[in-house]
Motif scaffolding. Structure first.
Motif, PDB file in Angstrom:
ATOM      1  N   LYS A 117      40.481  12.198 -14.603  1.00 30.94           N
ATOM      2  CA  LYS A 117      40.333  11.000 -13.777  1.00 30.94           C
ATOM      3  C   LYS A 117      40.380  11.348 -12.290  1.00 30.94           C
ATOM      4  N   LEU A 118      39.925  10.368 -11.472  1.00 33.48           N
ATOM      5  CA  LEU A 118      39.818  10.604 -10.024  1.00 33.48           C
ATOM      6  C   LEU A 118      41.130  11.123  -9.429  1.00 33.48           C
ATOM      7  N   SER A 119      42.231  10.493  -9.839  1.00 40.52           N
ATOM      8  CA  SER A 119      43.530  10.870  -9.231  1.00 40.52           C
ATOM      9  C   SER A 119      43.918  12.318  -9.549  1.00 40.52           C
ATOM     10  N   ASP A 120      43.277  12.922 -10.546  1.00 40.35           N
ATOM     11  CA  ASP A 120      43.574  14.329 -10.858  1.00 40.35           C
ATOM     12  C   ASP A 120      43.106  15.274  -9.746  1.00 40.35           C
ATOM     13  N   TYR A 121      42.262  14.747  -8.839  1.00 44.38           N
ATOM     14  CA  TYR A 121      41.772  15.591  -7.736  1.00 44.38           C
ATOM     15  C   TYR A 121      42.638  15.452  -6.472  1.00 44.38           C
ATOM     16  N   ALA A 122      43.691  14.649  -6.554  1.00 45.88           N
ATOM     17  CA  ALA A 122      44.544  14.435  -5.370  1.00 45.88           C
ATOM     18  C   ALA A 122      45.046  15.767  -4.834  1.00 45.88           C
ATOM     19  N   ASN A 123      45.093  15.864  -3.507  1.00 50.44           N
ATOM     20  CA  ASN A 123      45.576  17.057  -2.799  1.00 50.44           C
ATOM     21  C   ASN A 123      44.704  18.295  -2.982  1.00 50.44           C
ATOM     22  N   THR A 124      43.453  18.109  -3.400  1.00 52.36           N
ATOM     23  CA  THR A 124      42.536  19.256  -3.479  1.00 52.36           C
ATOM     24  C   THR A 124      41.609  19.221  -2.269  1.00 52.36           C
ATOM     25  N   ARG A 125      40.786  20.272  -2.146  1.00 51.58           N
ATOM     26  CA  ARG A 125      39.898  20.364  -0.983  1.00 51.58           C
ATOM     27  C   ARG A 125      38.533  19.768  -1.299  1.00 51.58           C
ATOM     28  N   VAL A 126      38.022  18.999  -0.343  1.00 53.25           N
ATOM     29  CA  VAL A 126      36.705  18.389  -0.513  1.00 53.25           C
ATOM     30  C   VAL A 126      35.829  18.773   0.677  1.00 53.25           C
ATOM     31  N   LYS A 129      30.073  16.394   4.908  1.00 50.03           N
ATOM     32  CA  LYS A 129      29.558  16.132   6.252  1.00 50.03           C
ATOM     33  C   LYS A 129      30.125  14.795   6.736  1.00 50.03           C
ATOM     34  N   PHE A 130      30.838  14.090   5.831  1.00 51.51           N
ATOM     35  CA  PHE A 130      31.298  12.720   6.103  1.00 51.51           C
ATOM     36  C   PHE A 130      32.813  12.591   5.951  1.00 51.51           C
ATOM     37  N   PRO A 131      33.605  13.359   6.719  1.00 49.87           N
ATOM     38  CA  PRO A 131      35.059  13.328   6.517  1.00 49.87           C
ATOM     39  C   PRO A 131      35.701  11.956   6.761  1.00 49.87           C
ATOM     40  N   HIS A 132      35.169  11.174   7.718  1.00 55.61           N
ATOM     41  CA  HIS A 132      35.793   9.871   7.993  1.00 55.61           C
ATOM     42  C   HIS A 132      35.587   8.899   6.840  1.00 55.61           C
ATOM     43  N   ILE A 133      34.342   8.829   6.352  1.00 60.46           N
ATOM     44  CA  ILE A 133      34.067   7.925   5.221  1.00 60.46           C
ATOM     45  C   ILE A 133      34.863   8.402   4.001  1.00 60.46           C
ATOM     46  N   ALA A 134      34.878   9.719   3.787  1.00 63.65           N
ATOM     47  CA  ALA A 134      35.581  10.266   2.624  1.00 63.65           C
ATOM     48  C   ALA A 134      37.073   9.942   2.706  1.00 63.65           C
ATOM     49  N   PHE A 138      39.206   7.896  -0.102  1.00 69.65           N
ATOM     50  CA  PHE A 138      40.330   8.445  -0.869  1.00 69.65           C
ATOM     51  C   PHE A 138      41.625   7.701  -0.542  1.00 69.65           C
ATOM     52  N   ALA A 139      41.772   7.284   0.713  1.00 69.05           N
ATOM     53  CA  ALA A 139      42.979   6.527   1.088  1.00 69.05           C
ATOM     54  C   ALA A 139      43.032   5.216   0.297  1.00 69.05           C
ATOM     55  N   ARG A 140      41.854   4.572   0.158  1.00 69.15           N
ATOM     56  CA  ARG A 140      41.810   3.317  -0.632  1.00 69.15           C
ATOM     57  C   ARG A 140      42.255   3.566  -2.065  1.00 69.15           C
ATOM     58  N   ASN A 141      42.027   4.785  -2.531  1.00 71.39           N
ATOM     59  CA  ASN A 141      42.425   5.138  -3.892  1.00 71.39           C
ATOM     60  C   ASN A 141      43.787   5.829  -3.934  1.00 71.39           C
ATOM     61  N   GLY A 142      44.509   5.721  -2.834  1.00 72.76           N
ATOM     62  CA  GLY A 142      45.878   6.253  -2.772  1.00 72.76           C
ATOM     63  C   GLY A 142      45.941   7.766  -2.839  1.00 72.76           C
ATOM     64  N   MET A 143      44.859   8.429  -2.384  1.00 71.80           N
ATOM     65  CA  MET A 143      44.830   9.893  -2.508  1.00 71.80           C
ATOM     66  C   MET A 143      44.782  10.567  -1.142  1.00 71.80           C
TER      67      MET A 143
END
Ligand code: PRP
Length: 223
Positions: A117-126, A129-134, A138-143
């Motif tokens: 699930k999405l939350s399994d990627y918390a605290n990993t590197r992404v 080109k779009f760090p602000h949108i990203a 992720f913040a909206r998803n509590g990550m």
């Protein structure tokens, strides 16, 4: 009296166009609306192309810089993808959705490294080109994530071990497929937008408003 530079430029409508995928459809649409110039091309080394007769100047810029030229008034109007516009956070008027350049921003990972699930990627590197949108997504998803800003070929990030995932644009899906990546979650849809400098919009209202009306009529006919 000799006109100074700003008086001279105020006679002109200056349009910022992005190099790359949005260039051709933008130039074609503007030409249909009566704004064209000889030798307007994103492959020429000439960065400013002027049509003296119709008092139009085109600035050909790097995609990500279009909102900057427009915010600071170096261009009165411009064409840019909603994705790049949102990422830039630049303070401009968004006048019209031009309908072309349809794509979406998403998160993707290598197929063989997919987690449950999405939350399994918390605290990993992404990589993106779009760090602000990203970051907002992720913040909206509590990550919380670690963002690695790349300027192109984002898909390379997870392939070479730079990041676990990417946040990037998908248009046809070919780049994802060819690099064995799989979309995990869509983030936002995007199309090309006509934008305007806030001051220019007031000072050149008649000209910009007529352009908007003409473009709307053209887009309506296309559908
Ligand atoms: C964009 C995007 C993807 C690709 C997606 O890159 O970053 O890499 O297009 O398109 P597709 O789904 O049709 O394969 P672009 O070509 O703008 O170049 P870049 O990698 O240098 O950013």
């Amino acid at each position: 009296m000799v006109a100074n530079a700003s008086e001279y430029l105020s006679d002109y409508l200056t349009i910022a166009l992005p190099k790359g995928k949005l260039f051709e459809p933008s130039a074609k649409l503007l030409a249909e609306a009566g704004l064209a110039a000889d030798n307007l091309s994103d492959s020429s080394r000439k960065l400013v192309i002027t049509n003296e007769r119709d008092k139009v100047r085109f600035i050909i810029s790097k995609t990500a810089d279009v909102p900057t030229y427009v915010e600071y008034g170096a261009a009165d109007i411009g064409v840019i993808g909603k994705d790049v516009l949102m990422e830039s956070g630049q303070d401009v008027y968004e006048l019209l959705d031009l309908g072309f350049g349809r794509c979406h921003l998403m998160m993707a990972v290598p197929k063989d490294k997919k987690r449950e699930k999405l939350s399994d990627y918390a605290n990993t590197r992404v990589a993106t080109k779009f760090p602000h949108i990203a970051e907002k997504f992720f913040a909206r998803n509590g990550m919380q994530m670690e963002y690695i800003k790349l300027n192109g070929s984002i898909e390379l990030g997870p392939i070479v071990g730079l990041s676990e995932s990417i946040v990037d644009i998908v248009e046809t899906g070919t780049t994802l497929r060819e690099n064995n990546l799989e979309e995990i979650v869509p983030i936002m849809n995007a199309t090309a937008r006509l934008i305007a400098n806030r001051v220019s919009f007031r000072l050149k209202f008649e000209r910009i408003h007529k352009l908007m009306t003409d473009i709307e009529a053209i887009l309506k006919k296309r559908h």
